[in-house]
Design a protein around this motif. Sequence first.
Motif, mmCIF file in Angstrom:
data_model
loop_
_atom_site.group_PDB
_atom_site.id
_atom_site.type_symbol
_atom_site.label_atom_id
_atom_site.label_comp_id
_atom_site.label_asym_id
_atom_site.label_seq_id
_atom_site.Cartn_x
_atom_site.Cartn_y
_atom_site.Cartn_z
ATOM 1 N N ILE A 1 0.861 -1.279 0.178
ATOM 2 C CA ILE A 1 -0.074 0.067 0.155
ATOM 3 C C ILE A 1 0.915 1.072 0.192
ATOM 4 C CG2 ILE A 1 -1.682 1.288 1.388
ATOM 5 C CD1 ILE A 1 -2.973 -1.391 2.229
ATOM 6 N N GLU A 2 0.752 1.938 -1.025
ATOM 7 C CA GLU A 2 1.562 3.267 -1.066
ATOM 8 C C GLU A 2 1.138 4.200 -0.294
ATOM 9 O OE1 GLU A 2 3.822 4.400 -3.812
ATOM 10 O OE2 GLU A 2 4.714 2.435 -4.499
ATOM 11 N N GLN A 3 -0.245 4.315 -0.263
ATOM 12 C CA GLN A 3 -1.109 5.439 0.555
ATOM 13 C C GLN A 3 -2.098 5.162 0.917
ATOM 14 O OE1 GLN A 3 -0.621 9.362 -1.024
ATOM 15 N NE2 GLN A 3 -1.567 10.346 0.558
ATOM 16 N N LEU A 4 -2.666 5.416 2.085
ATOM 17 C CA LEU A 4 -4.036 5.035 2.666
ATOM 18 C C LEU A 4 -4.485 6.272 3.504
ATOM 19 C CD1 LEU A 4 -6.163 3.189 3.511
ATOM 20 C CD2 LEU A 4 -4.730 2.373 5.531
ATOM 21 N N SER A 5 -5.569 6.940 2.793
ATOM 22 C CA SER A 5 -6.001 8.259 3.172
ATOM 23 C C SER A 5 -7.403 8.309 2.714
ATOM 24 C CB SER A 5 -5.303 9.571 2.817
ATOM 25 O OG SER A 5 -3.916 9.451 3.070
ATOM 26 N N ASP A 6 -8.289 9.546 3.292
ATOM 27 C CA ASP A 6 -9.336 9.582 3.000
ATOM 28 C C ASP A 6 -9.295 10.214 1.372
ATOM 29 O OD1 ASP A 6 -9.742 12.979 2.782
ATOM 30 O OD2 ASP A 6 -8.493 12.071 4.378
ATOM 31 N N PRO A 7 -10.385 10.041 0.475
ATOM 32 C CA PRO A 7 -10.328 10.383 -0.784
ATOM 33 C C PRO A 7 -9.754 11.654 -1.364
ATOM 34 C CG PRO A 7 -12.213 9.292 -0.333
ATOM 35 C CD PRO A 7 -11.633 9.559 1.015
ATOM 36 N N ALA A 8 -10.126 12.671 -0.500
ATOM 37 C CA ALA A 8 -9.573 13.880 -1.034
ATOM 38 C C ALA A 8 -8.244 14.169 -0.525
ATOM 39 C CB ALA A 8 -10.446 15.184 0.077
ATOM 40 N N THR A 9 -7.545 13.682 0.373
ATOM 41 C CA THR A 9 -6.363 13.763 0.749
ATOM 42 C C THR A 9 -5.390 13.102 -0.228
ATOM 43 O OG1 THR A 9 -6.986 13.907 2.911
ATOM 44 C CG2 THR A 9 -4.487 13.344 2.594
ATOM 45 N N ILE A 10 -5.763 11.996 -0.745
ATOM 46 C CA ILE A 10 -5.299 11.230 -1.797
ATOM 47 C C ILE A 10 -5.097 12.052 -3.158
ATOM 48 C CG2 ILE A 10 -5.190 9.306 -3.313
ATOM 49 C CD1 ILE A 10 -4.920 7.698 -0.903
ATOM 50 N N TYR A 11 -6.479 12.735 -3.323
ATOM 51 C CA TYR A 11 -6.414 13.511 -4.592
ATOM 52 C C TYR A 11 -5.724 14.547 -4.557
ATOM 53 C CZ TYR A 11 -8.798 15.216 -8.889
ATOM 54 O OH TYR A 11 -8.921 15.611 -9.944
ATOM 55 N N ASN A 12 -5.577 15.446 -3.493
ATOM 56 C CA ASN A 12 -4.914 16.730 -3.411
ATOM 57 C C ASN A 12 -3.379 16.411 -3.107
ATOM 58 O OD1 ASN A 12 -6.991 18.215 -4.419
ATOM 59 N ND2 ASN A 12 -8.131 17.821 -2.330
ATOM 60 N N TYR A 13 -3.194 15.609 -2.239
ATOM 61 C CA TYR A 13 -1.961 15.391 -1.531
ATOM 62 C C TYR A 13 -1.244 13.775 -1.645
ATOM 63 C CZ TYR A 13 -3.733 19.723 0.439
ATOM 64 O OH TYR A 13 -4.346 20.905 0.595
ATOM 65 N N PRO A 14 -0.914 13.522 -2.731
ATOM 66 C CA PRO A 14 -0.475 12.090 -3.040
ATOM 67 C C PRO A 14 0.954 12.317 -2.354
ATOM 68 C CG PRO A 14 -0.128 13.407 -5.097
ATOM 69 C CD PRO A 14 -1.293 14.033 -4.183
ATOM 70 N N LYS A 15 1.312 11.223 -1.863
ATOM 71 C CA LYS A 15 2.630 11.130 -1.004
ATOM 72 C C LYS A 15 3.810 10.639 -1.747
ATOM 73 C CE LYS A 15 1.788 10.508 4.061
ATOM 74 N NZ LYS A 15 1.100 9.715 4.524
ATOM 75 N N THR A 16 3.480 9.758 -2.822
ATOM 76 C CA THR A 16 4.699 9.229 -3.751
ATOM 77 C C THR A 16 4.426 9.352 -5.071
ATOM 78 O OG1 THR A 16 3.341 7.075 -3.911
ATOM 79 C CG2 THR A 16 4.804 7.220 -1.960
ATOM 80 N N LYS A 17 5.430 9.226 -5.806
ATOM 81 C CA LYS A 17 5.281 9.538 -7.344
ATOM 82 C C LYS A 17 4.270 8.665 -7.858
ATOM 83 C CE LYS A 17 8.368 10.267 -11.181
ATOM 84 N NZ LYS A 17 9.783 10.208 -11.584
ATOM 85 N N PHE A 18 4.238 7.364 -7.397
ATOM 86 C CA PHE A 18 3.545 6.290 -8.047
ATOM 87 C C PHE A 18 2.017 6.857 -8.008
ATOM 88 C CE2 PHE A 18 0.514 2.887 -7.657
ATOM 89 C CZ PHE A 18 0.586 2.150 -8.689
#
Lengths: 354, 262
Positions: A212-229
């Motif tokens: 799992i590269e990132q686990l967050s609420d949808p808005a956080t994922i959408y606006n603030y991705p943590k990794t390049k992938f």
Amino acid sequence: MALFTLENISVAYNKQNILQDFNLEIEEGKFISLLGPSGCGKTTTLRLIAGFLESNNGKFLYKGKDYTKVPVNKRNFGFVFQNYALFPHLTIFDNVAFGLRLRKASKSEIEKKVASVLEIVNLSGFEKRYPKELSGGQRQRVAIARALVIEPDLLLFDEPLSNLDANLRENMRIEIRRIQQELGITTVYVSHDQEECFAISDQVAIMNKGIIEQLSDPATIYNYPKTKFVADFIGFKNFIDFEDQKIHENEIELTKSGFTFIVQKNKANTSTDGKTGAIRPDNIVIRPLKESVTAGKNELPGKVKIRTYLGRSYQFIVETPIGDFTINQELLVPYQVGEEVILEFPANNMVLVK
Amino acid sequence: MKEKNRGLAVFTFLVFVFLLGPLLIISVTSFEGGSVLKFPIETFSFKWYENIFKVSMFLTTFKTSIIVSLAGNLLALLLGVPAAYALSRFNFKGKAVLNAVFISPILIPGIVLGFTFLRYIVTTYQLPIYAGLFIGHTIIMLPFVIRVVSSSLSTFDFSIEEAAHSLGASKIGTFIQVVLPNIKSGIIAAVMIAFLESFNNVDISVFMTGPGVSTFPIQMLTYVETYFDPTVAAISVLLMIITAFFMFIVERLMGLSYFTKR
Ligand SMILES: Nc1ncnc2c1ncn2[C@@H]1O[C@H](COP(=O)(O)OP(=O)(O)OP(=O)(O)O)[C@@H](O)[C@H]1O
Ligand SMILES: [Mg+2]
């Protein structure tokens, strides 16, 4: 406390590791989606949770109890399959009643529960039909009813809507979300449709090659991705690998080949973690060169290489001294191929990723 | 192009004549009124059909054949259905070998198989004739059961079983409540095909039968060795009708494509 936990789970097919040291925690009543490209291990994870697959090591805890070795039929989890998997030889009523009969429910209880769950999925009156006499959407609702009626501790979906057409898919996902919230059942949902995952989930886990590269609420994922992938997966098409960075109080200053970029500090851009800047094609501003003679901060000179008409907007591929960028822009008078332009990267739209 | 098609049509016609001609001739001769098999017939009568029921050995061997075929069929089902299930659902070491072993009775010439059975079942272990026939016929039926049931399992989606399993059914419960009802037609077809295979079998039975115990086809052979009347032709017609009826049912249940695909 988490309702269930996957701890250092590993799964291998033919000695090839698909999941390795996989960790995941889900809280009670939450709707979580596993999202990722084909073959990244979403189905594998779901089947492991369901108990169809055994892990080589690691633990699966449910309410703090070790469920790793508990067989599928003792788990009381509901599973909804991509291809519905209804029992072809049974009527809709008997399909839904299947789990209740195994639980030795009384006849009147079965009738009551089947009726009420068929009402929830809007299929009252279909009791006597056989699965082959239903449409795809109706079949999937029977499958959902069949999984719901046993009052599962956990509801698992593997791409339940991918065989339905776009319109129906949208209606069904609203249905699924409504039912899940009404009944408060903890749900794990697998899909590779981003919009679908974002629309119905409390949390989204973006998976890549078995992690799992990132686990967050949808808005956080959408606006603030943590990794390049993750950034790439959710549509940040442009990346700049910076050479140097200086951290100021409210912003971060980065450089690449003599060009300077300012990025605002925010939820994602807090530390020195990431030195790659990511920005969506919609967020780069494209201007004619004549407006400013030299490129300033957050700006790059460039030349239009390719222009594609997308209907609502134009897409430009612009060549700059530090690489090509993709820009989408709604324009009445588009730039021509070969035209010199300036690209502007707004400070609040660039995200730093690992 | 048209020329070519005509050529093909003629060829197909010839094949039909070649295949069906003898059957037609046999059918006609069975109605002969005289006491010697001949074609074309001189007088018409049903008397050789009546004669079948007058020869007591036909009745006894018919019973033997039915018993052996049915009992063998039952055992072949009990062994074959689980085997087909295991072969189609699980991956394990030696699966290919096992598959080959189960299919081998179809590929090995019947006469070789019959001789092998004679060598072991009859000579070495000295089993009674009935037991020998029963075992021999079970073995020749087994591959048909496995193949027909496998082909019906292959169209049955595995996730349906998983669904039953996740709803609380045990593995055996799933098999009984979900798998069996859905491969029912395959099992019926398997029973019929295996039955025909066993009931019509000569090459194995000929080695296994002995003093006092014989099967129906063997009795037919014995009969034509001594008599030249059309009784056997009459029997053949009846067997053809029964076979056609069985195949009609199989076709309804499964489609005959089973016979053309490997
Ligand atoms: N039964 C199997 N035997 C061997 N390899 C398998 C098996 N099932 C899955 N795999 C492999 O495991 C990896 C993960 O598969 P999985 O089905 O979990 O992917 P997924 O994320 O669900 O993909 P999709 O979006 O295509 O459904 C893939 O590389 C796949 O090839
Ligand atoms: Mg999958």
